[in-house]
Design a protein around this motif. Structure first.
Motif, mmCIF file in Angstrom:
data_model
loop_
_atom_site.group_PDB
_atom_site.id
_atom_site.type_symbol
_atom_site.label_atom_id
_atom_site.label_comp_id
_atom_site.label_asym_id
_atom_site.label_seq_id
_atom_site.Cartn_x
_atom_site.Cartn_y
_atom_site.Cartn_z
ATOM 1 N N PHE A 122 0.825 -1.205 0.000
ATOM 2 C CA PHE A 122 0.000 0.000 0.000
ATOM 3 C C PHE A 122 0.863 1.260 0.000
ATOM 4 C CE2 PHE A 122 -4.198 -1.817 1.841
ATOM 5 C CZ PHE A 122 -4.587 -2.138 0.561
ATOM 6 N N ARG A 123 1.832 1.326 0.900
ATOM 7 C CA ARG A 123 2.674 2.521 0.994
ATOM 8 C C ARG A 123 3.513 2.721 -0.267
ATOM 9 N NH1 ARG A 123 3.238 5.388 5.527
ATOM 10 N NH2 ARG A 123 2.223 4.635 7.419
ATOM 11 N N GLU A 124 4.016 1.615 -0.795
ATOM 12 C CA GLU A 124 4.810 1.703 -2.030
ATOM 13 C C GLU A 124 3.970 2.252 -3.178
ATOM 14 O OE1 GLU A 124 6.874 -1.352 -5.238
ATOM 15 O OE2 GLU A 124 6.512 -2.025 -3.184
ATOM 16 N N ILE A 125 2.743 1.753 -3.296
ATOM 17 C CA ILE A 125 1.844 2.218 -4.358
ATOM 18 C C ILE A 125 1.488 3.683 -4.146
ATOM 19 C CG2 ILE A 125 -0.444 1.912 -5.384
ATOM 20 C CD1 ILE A 125 -0.205 -1.070 -4.570
ATOM 21 N N GLY A 126 1.202 4.052 -2.873
ATOM 22 C CA GLY A 126 0.881 5.450 -2.573
ATOM 23 C C GLY A 126 2.025 6.379 -2.884
ATOM 24 N N THR A 127 3.254 5.953 -2.580
ATOM 25 C CA THR A 127 4.431 6.784 -2.878
ATOM 26 C C THR A 127 4.589 6.987 -4.370
ATOM 27 O OG1 THR A 127 5.547 5.956 -0.886
ATOM 28 C CG2 THR A 127 6.917 6.972 -2.580
ATOM 29 N N GLY A 132 3.634 10.848 -9.124
ATOM 30 C CA GLY A 132 3.092 11.084 -10.458
ATOM 31 C C GLY A 132 2.809 9.852 -11.273
ATOM 32 N N ALA A 133 2.895 8.657 -10.669
ATOM 33 C CA ALA A 133 2.633 7.427 -11.427
ATOM 34 C C ALA A 133 1.159 7.346 -11.810
ATOM 35 C CB ALA A 133 3.030 6.211 -10.603
ATOM 36 N N LEU A 134 0.891 7.005 -13.051
ATOM 37 C CA LEU A 134 -0.479 6.850 -13.528
ATOM 38 C C LEU A 134 -1.027 5.473 -13.145
ATOM 39 C CD1 LEU A 134 -0.053 8.313 -17.111
ATOM 40 C CD2 LEU A 134 -0.910 9.499 -15.098
ATOM 41 N N ASP A 135 -2.344 5.344 -13.214
ATOM 42 C CA ASP A 135 -2.979 4.052 -12.930
ATOM 43 C C ASP A 135 -2.457 2.972 -13.868
ATOM 44 O OD1 ASP A 135 -4.388 5.462 -11.084
ATOM 45 O OD2 ASP A 135 -6.337 5.293 -12.089
ATOM 46 N N SER A 136 -2.236 3.347 -15.111
ATOM 47 C CA SER A 136 -1.761 2.374 -16.103
ATOM 48 C C SER A 136 -0.370 1.867 -15.766
ATOM 49 C CB SER A 136 -1.755 3.008 -17.495
ATOM 50 O OG SER A 136 -0.940 4.167 -17.519
ATOM 51 N N PHE A 137 0.456 2.715 -15.150
ATOM 52 C CA PHE A 137 1.810 2.303 -14.780
ATOM 53 C C PHE A 137 1.767 1.274 -13.657
ATOM 54 C CE2 PHE A 137 5.492 2.913 -11.939
ATOM 55 C CZ PHE A 137 6.496 2.487 -12.792
ATOM 56 N N VAL A 138 0.942 1.516 -12.639
ATOM 57 C CA VAL A 138 0.799 0.564 -11.532
ATOM 58 C C VAL A 138 0.241 -0.759 -12.049
ATOM 59 C CG1 VAL A 138 -0.300 0.122 -9.306
ATOM 60 C CG2 VAL A 138 0.468 2.437 -9.876
ATOM 61 N N LEU A 139 -0.750 -0.681 -12.926
ATOM 62 C CA LEU A 139 -1.334 -1.888 -13.508
ATOM 63 C C LEU A 139 -0.291 -2.658 -14.309
ATOM 64 C CD1 LEU A 139 -3.946 -3.527 -14.004
ATOM 65 C CD2 LEU A 139 -4.352 -2.092 -16.013
ATOM 66 N N ILE A 211 -7.367 -3.138 -8.243
ATOM 67 C CA ILE A 211 -7.499 -2.518 -6.928
ATOM 68 C C ILE A 211 -6.312 -1.598 -6.651
ATOM 69 C CG2 ILE A 211 -7.455 -2.981 -4.433
ATOM 70 C CD1 ILE A 211 -9.103 -5.432 -4.920
ATOM 71 N N ALA A 212 -5.100 -2.091 -6.954
ATOM 72 C CA ALA A 212 -3.904 -1.292 -6.734
ATOM 73 C C ALA A 212 -3.884 -0.056 -7.626
ATOM 74 C CB ALA A 212 -2.659 -2.142 -6.991
ATOM 75 N N ALA A 213 -4.293 -0.223 -8.891
ATOM 76 C CA ALA A 213 -4.248 0.892 -9.831
ATOM 77 C C ALA A 213 -5.262 1.975 -9.489
ATOM 78 C CB ALA A 213 -4.483 0.380 -11.254
ATOM 79 N N MET A 221 -1.311 5.916 1.727
ATOM 80 C CA MET A 221 -0.314 6.422 2.660
ATOM 81 C C MET A 221 -0.818 6.372 4.103
ATOM 82 S SD MET A 221 2.219 7.067 0.768
ATOM 83 C CE MET A 221 3.287 7.981 1.873
ATOM 84 N N ARG A 222 -2.117 6.296 4.302
ATOM 85 C CA ARG A 222 -2.663 6.253 5.664
ATOM 86 C C ARG A 222 -2.561 4.873 6.299
ATOM 87 N NH1 ARG A 222 -8.408 9.533 4.970
ATOM 88 N NH2 ARG A 222 -7.540 11.665 5.023
ATOM 89 N N VAL A 223 -2.355 3.856 5.483
ATOM 90 C CA VAL A 223 -2.318 2.489 6.008
ATOM 91 C C VAL A 223 -1.104 2.304 6.887
ATOM 92 C CG1 VAL A 223 -2.161 0.061 5.379
ATOM 93 C CG2 VAL A 223 -3.560 1.595 4.017
ATOM 94 N N GLU A 224 -1.315 1.741 8.074
ATOM 95 C CA GLU A 224 -0.215 1.482 8.992
ATOM 96 C C GLU A 224 0.412 0.134 8.692
ATOM 97 O OE1 GLU A 224 -1.619 1.719 12.949
ATOM 98 O OE2 GLU A 224 -2.224 3.838 12.810
ATOM 99 N N GLU A 225 1.728 0.079 8.745
ATOM 100 C CA GLU A 225 2.436 -1.167 8.474
ATOM 101 C C GLU A 225 2.400 -2.069 9.711
ATOM 102 O OE1 GLU A 225 6.301 -0.151 7.162
ATOM 103 O OE2 GLU A 225 5.636 0.573 5.220
#
Length: 225
Positions: A122-127, A132-139, A211-213, A221-225
């Motif tokens: 979650f934190r990695e995706i939020g960062t 500036g990462a687009l949804d398509s990049f995460v996907l 879901i990630a995208a 970023m709010r998710v606690e590890e």
């Protein structure tokens, strides 16, 4: 009269903005490979389940090819042995259902493993999204990881399944299982097994990847590890 160009507002600047946030395919591949290495043990669980499912599929298909080659040889002795083992031309319905169920279980396992991977990242995706990462990049990252896992798992599974089928065929029918083996049908069975394994890997990651995208950066970023 001169017109002042305002960045991030004029639609003519959109291609430039997109170029800043979309990484080239090579870089995406490197990031995906690094992610797989950092989570090697967890990824091995997914790959192992895929290997087992594809191995069973390849075992059934290649075993059926071996039996077909023996049956088509016309040797009455081999045909009697096949009939005693319960061989049916074209394969039995029971075998097909067992294969379908094993592949279904494998797909569910892949989805579960990928959902857990998304939760951990979650934190990695939020960062990435904050940068500036687009949804398509995460996907794309998740699909690349699934493609590499699927390729490795499907190849190993198909090879293991074919070897086991050949060994059991030799134990049952001797060298005739190899001599009368229809190589073209075996090749198609292996390609089919690899294709199914690769497709299952992509199918299992689609829902977690979406879901990630679609995740908002502030929520990740709010998710606690």
């Amino acid at each position: 009269m001169l017109k002042k160009k305002i960045p991030f507002q004029n639609q003519d600047t959109e291609p430039d903005i997109a170029a800043q946030v979309v990484l080239p395919f090579k870089k995406s591949f490197e990031i995906s490979l690094k992610s797989l290495k950092s989570r090697f043990l967890r990824n091995m669980v997914t790959v192992t389940s895929l290997i087992l499912a594809v191995s069973f599929l390849a075992y059934v298909l290649v075993g059926s090819d071996i039996s077909s080659g023996l049956y088509n040889s016309g040797d009455s002795g081999l045909i009697k042995i096949l009939e005693k083992t319960g061989y049916e031309p074209g394969g039995s319905a029971k075998e097909r259902w067992i294969v379908i169920l094993s592949l279904l279980v494998c797909t569910v396992g892949i989805i579960n493993a990928q959902l857990m991977a998304v939760t951990e990242r979650f934190r990695e995706i939020g960062t990435m999204k904050c940068l500036g990462a687009l949804d398509s990049f995460v996907l794309r990252l998740f699909l690349l990881e699934a493609s590499m896992q699927g390729t490795a798992g499907a190849l190993l599974g198909a090879i293991f399944g074919a070897i086991i089928a050949l060994l059991i065929g030799i134990l049952r029918f001797g060298l005739n299982a190899v001599i009368l083996l229809p190589l073209d049908e075996v090749g198609m069975s292996l390609l089919y097994s690899i294709g199914v394994g690769f497709g299952l890997s992509l199918l299992g990651v689609l829902y977690p990847a979406f879901i990630a995208a679609r995740m908002r950066p502030i929520e990740a970023m709010r998710v606690e590890e």
